[in-house]
Write a protein that holds these residues in place. Sequence first.
Motif, PDB file in Angstrom:
ATOM      1  N   ASN A 149       0.842  -1.197   0.000  1.00  0.00           N
ATOM      2  CA  ASN A 149       0.000   0.000   0.000  1.00  0.00           C
ATOM      3  C   ASN A 149       0.875   1.244   0.000  1.00  0.00           C
ATOM      4  O   ASN A 149       2.015   1.214   0.480  1.00  0.00           O
ATOM      5  CB  ASN A 149      -0.907   0.004   1.235  1.00  0.00           C
ATOM      6  CG  ASN A 149      -2.056   0.982   1.102  1.00  0.00           C
ATOM      7  OD1 ASN A 149      -1.883   2.177   1.287  1.00  0.00           O
ATOM      8  ND2 ASN A 149      -3.241   0.466   0.782  1.00  0.00           N
ATOM      9  N   GLN A 151       0.634   5.600   0.686  1.00  0.00           N
ATOM     10  CA  GLN A 151      -0.169   6.723   1.163  1.00  0.00           C
ATOM     11  C   GLN A 151       0.603   8.036   1.000  1.00  0.00           C
ATOM     12  O   GLN A 151       1.796   8.098   1.298  1.00  0.00           O
ATOM     13  CB  GLN A 151      -0.530   6.556   2.640  1.00  0.00           C
ATOM     14  CG  GLN A 151      -1.462   5.408   2.938  1.00  0.00           C
ATOM     15  CD  GLN A 151      -1.820   5.319   4.408  1.00  0.00           C
ATOM     16  OE1 GLN A 151      -1.342   6.111   5.221  1.00  0.00           O
ATOM     17  NE2 GLN A 151      -2.670   4.368   4.755  1.00  0.00           N
ATOM     18  N   ILE A 201      -1.098   4.857 -13.032  1.00  0.00           N
ATOM     19  CA  ILE A 201      -2.352   4.761 -12.278  1.00  0.00           C
ATOM     20  C   ILE A 201      -3.499   4.594 -13.270  1.00  0.00           C
ATOM     21  O   ILE A 201      -3.686   5.423 -14.165  1.00  0.00           O
ATOM     22  CB  ILE A 201      -2.565   6.008 -11.402  1.00  0.00           C
ATOM     23  CG1 ILE A 201      -1.520   6.040 -10.279  1.00  0.00           C
ATOM     24  CG2 ILE A 201      -3.976   6.031 -10.822  1.00  0.00           C
ATOM     25  CD1 ILE A 201      -1.533   7.314  -9.454  1.00  0.00           C
ATOM     26  N   ASP A 203      -6.812   3.813 -12.249  1.00  0.00           N
ATOM     27  CA  ASP A 203      -8.113   4.175 -11.674  1.00  0.00           C
ATOM     28  C   ASP A 203      -7.871   5.212 -10.583  1.00  0.00           C
ATOM     29  O   ASP A 203      -6.938   5.070  -9.786  1.00  0.00           O
ATOM     30  CB  ASP A 203      -8.797   2.944 -11.098  1.00  0.00           C
ATOM     31  CG  ASP A 203     -10.229   3.222 -10.657  1.00  0.00           C
ATOM     32  OD1 ASP A 203     -10.793   4.244 -11.091  1.00  0.00           O
ATOM     33  OD2 ASP A 203     -10.775   2.415  -9.883  1.00  0.00           O
ATOM     34  N   CYS A 224      -8.262   8.239  -3.789  1.00  0.00           N
ATOM     35  CA  CYS A 224      -7.783   6.860  -3.799  1.00  0.00           C
ATOM     36  C   CYS A 224      -7.478   6.496  -5.243  1.00  0.00           C
ATOM     37  O   CYS A 224      -8.083   7.037  -6.176  1.00  0.00           O
ATOM     38  CB  CYS A 224      -8.800   5.907  -3.185  1.00  0.00           C
ATOM     39  SG  CYS A 224     -10.401   5.879  -3.991  1.00  0.00           S
ATOM     40  N   ARG A 226      -5.478   3.295  -8.029  1.00  0.00           N
ATOM     41  CA  ARG A 226      -4.974   1.939  -8.235  1.00  0.00           C
ATOM     42  C   ARG A 226      -3.976   1.935  -9.384  1.00  0.00           C
ATOM     43  O   ARG A 226      -4.263   2.451 -10.461  1.00  0.00           O
ATOM     44  CB  ARG A 226      -6.136   0.980  -8.535  1.00  0.00           C
ATOM     45  CG  ARG A 226      -5.708  -0.456  -8.838  1.00  0.00           C
ATOM     46  CD  ARG A 226      -6.930  -1.357  -9.038  1.00  0.00           C
ATOM     47  NE  ARG A 226      -7.801  -0.867 -10.104  1.00  0.00           N
ATOM     48  CZ  ARG A 226      -7.611  -1.147 -11.406  1.00  0.00           C
ATOM     49  NH1 ARG A 226      -6.594  -1.880 -11.788  1.00  0.00           N
ATOM     50  NH2 ARG A 226      -8.461  -0.679 -12.301  1.00  0.00           N
ATOM     51  N   ASP A 230      -2.120  -3.353  -9.758  1.00  0.00           N
ATOM     52  CA  ASP A 230      -3.185  -3.527  -8.753  1.00  0.00           C
ATOM     53  C   ASP A 230      -2.807  -3.028  -7.367  1.00  0.00           C
ATOM     54  O   ASP A 230      -3.561  -3.231  -6.404  1.00  0.00           O
ATOM     55  CB  ASP A 230      -3.651  -4.995  -8.654  1.00  0.00           C
ATOM     56  CG  ASP A 230      -4.595  -5.361  -9.793  1.00  0.00           C
ATOM     57  OD1 ASP A 230      -5.248  -4.447 -10.327  1.00  0.00           O
ATOM     58  OD2 ASP A 230      -4.660  -6.553 -10.138  1.00  0.00           O
ATOM     59  N   PRO A 232      -2.901  -0.677  -4.423  1.00  0.00           N
ATOM     60  CA  PRO A 232      -3.789   0.419  -4.032  1.00  0.00           C
ATOM     61  C   PRO A 232      -3.019   1.559  -3.366  1.00  0.00           C
ATOM     62  O   PRO A 232      -1.982   1.344  -2.723  1.00  0.00           O
ATOM     63  CB  PRO A 232      -4.739  -0.238  -3.031  1.00  0.00           C
ATOM     64  CG  PRO A 232      -3.903  -1.316  -2.398  1.00  0.00           C
ATOM     65  CD  PRO A 232      -2.937  -1.787  -3.452  1.00  0.00           C
ATOM     66  N   SER A 234      -3.583   5.869  -1.667  1.00  0.00           N
ATOM     67  CA  SER A 234      -4.502   6.927  -1.262  1.00  0.00           C
ATOM     68  C   SER A 234      -3.706   8.183  -0.947  1.00  0.00           C
ATOM     69  O   SER A 234      -2.487   8.142  -0.760  1.00  0.00           O
ATOM     70  CB  SER A 234      -5.324   6.506  -0.041  1.00  0.00           C
ATOM     71  OG  SER A 234      -4.475   6.247   1.063  1.00  0.00           O
TER      72      SER A 234
END
Length: 327
Positions: A149, A151, A201, A203, A224, A226, A230, A232, A234
């Motif tokens: 992930n 951030q 990216i 999405d 956010c 993706r 894949d 993810p 934010s």
Amino acid sequence: MKLLKWGFIGCGEVAEKKSGPAFNEVEGSEVVAVMSRTEQRARAYAIKHGVPRWYTDAQELIDDADVNAIYIATPPSSHATFAIMAMKAGKPVYIEKPLAASYEDCARVNRISEQTGVPCFVAYYRRYLPYFIKVKEIIDKQVIGKILNVQVRFAVPPRELDYTHPDNLPWRLKPEISGGGYFYDLAPHQLDLLQYYFGVILDARGICANRGKLYTAEDSVSACFRFENDLPGSGSWCFVAHESAREDCIEVMGDKGRLTFSVFDYAPIQLYTSNGVESITVPNPSYVQFPLIKRVIEHLQGNGVCNCTSISATPVNWVLDRVLGKI
């Protein structure tokens, strides 16, 4: 060796502090002309930096037979127009970020670059700074394992200019000029780095608000996204925060540790693993755009390849426009 003779369209703060002097420090490159709509600014910049000629009309600078490459350092709303003018004249372009004030304008620039065969580069210079190369090295070597992930957290208090009358607001807070508010000005660097590290990216969506009511543009953004693998991610951005909330951090979480670094403050990179915490300091050059400008010049001279092109920069604008609900 081909001698690059640059003409600057725009000679404000960015050209003064971050990029301008670097063009004269690279072998085979020199600045021969500058342009500003304000005669006094163009003349002052030319005199201060020893530039032979100055103009108040962009077309005149582009038509200067001695100029064979163009640097565009204007607000984003005019990037596409000046880039297309230059490429149609057969002159390579180096543009300040973001590439344009909209994804649609980016597509126009790419189309003309393809049709004319004239290269177009974008100033996402952080890709080439030692600090961010070190971050990429840690990620690529899987020091923190498989990435799980990502951030982005960014918060700053309002600037003094944000409190001025709407007629006197900085151009960065006028969406018709900048593409959005401070988000459109600052987030591109963060989003470009993330796509440099993790791929395009595919999405993105966001929620935007104006909480401070100091101006009409968005001042608080949550998003956010993706990546193509894949992964993810934010982000949260607030440009009217209290001083106590000030933050400039990207956190990358892996299954063997985590990594934090800043984008604008260049705070020491923090690496957390089972071995403990390691603080990594990486100095950058005095002119932060120097490494990228050097790579652009070498590309144009046929001595290397620079991948910081308008094509690679366009996904940033797509994400920005998606998050702001523009597309």
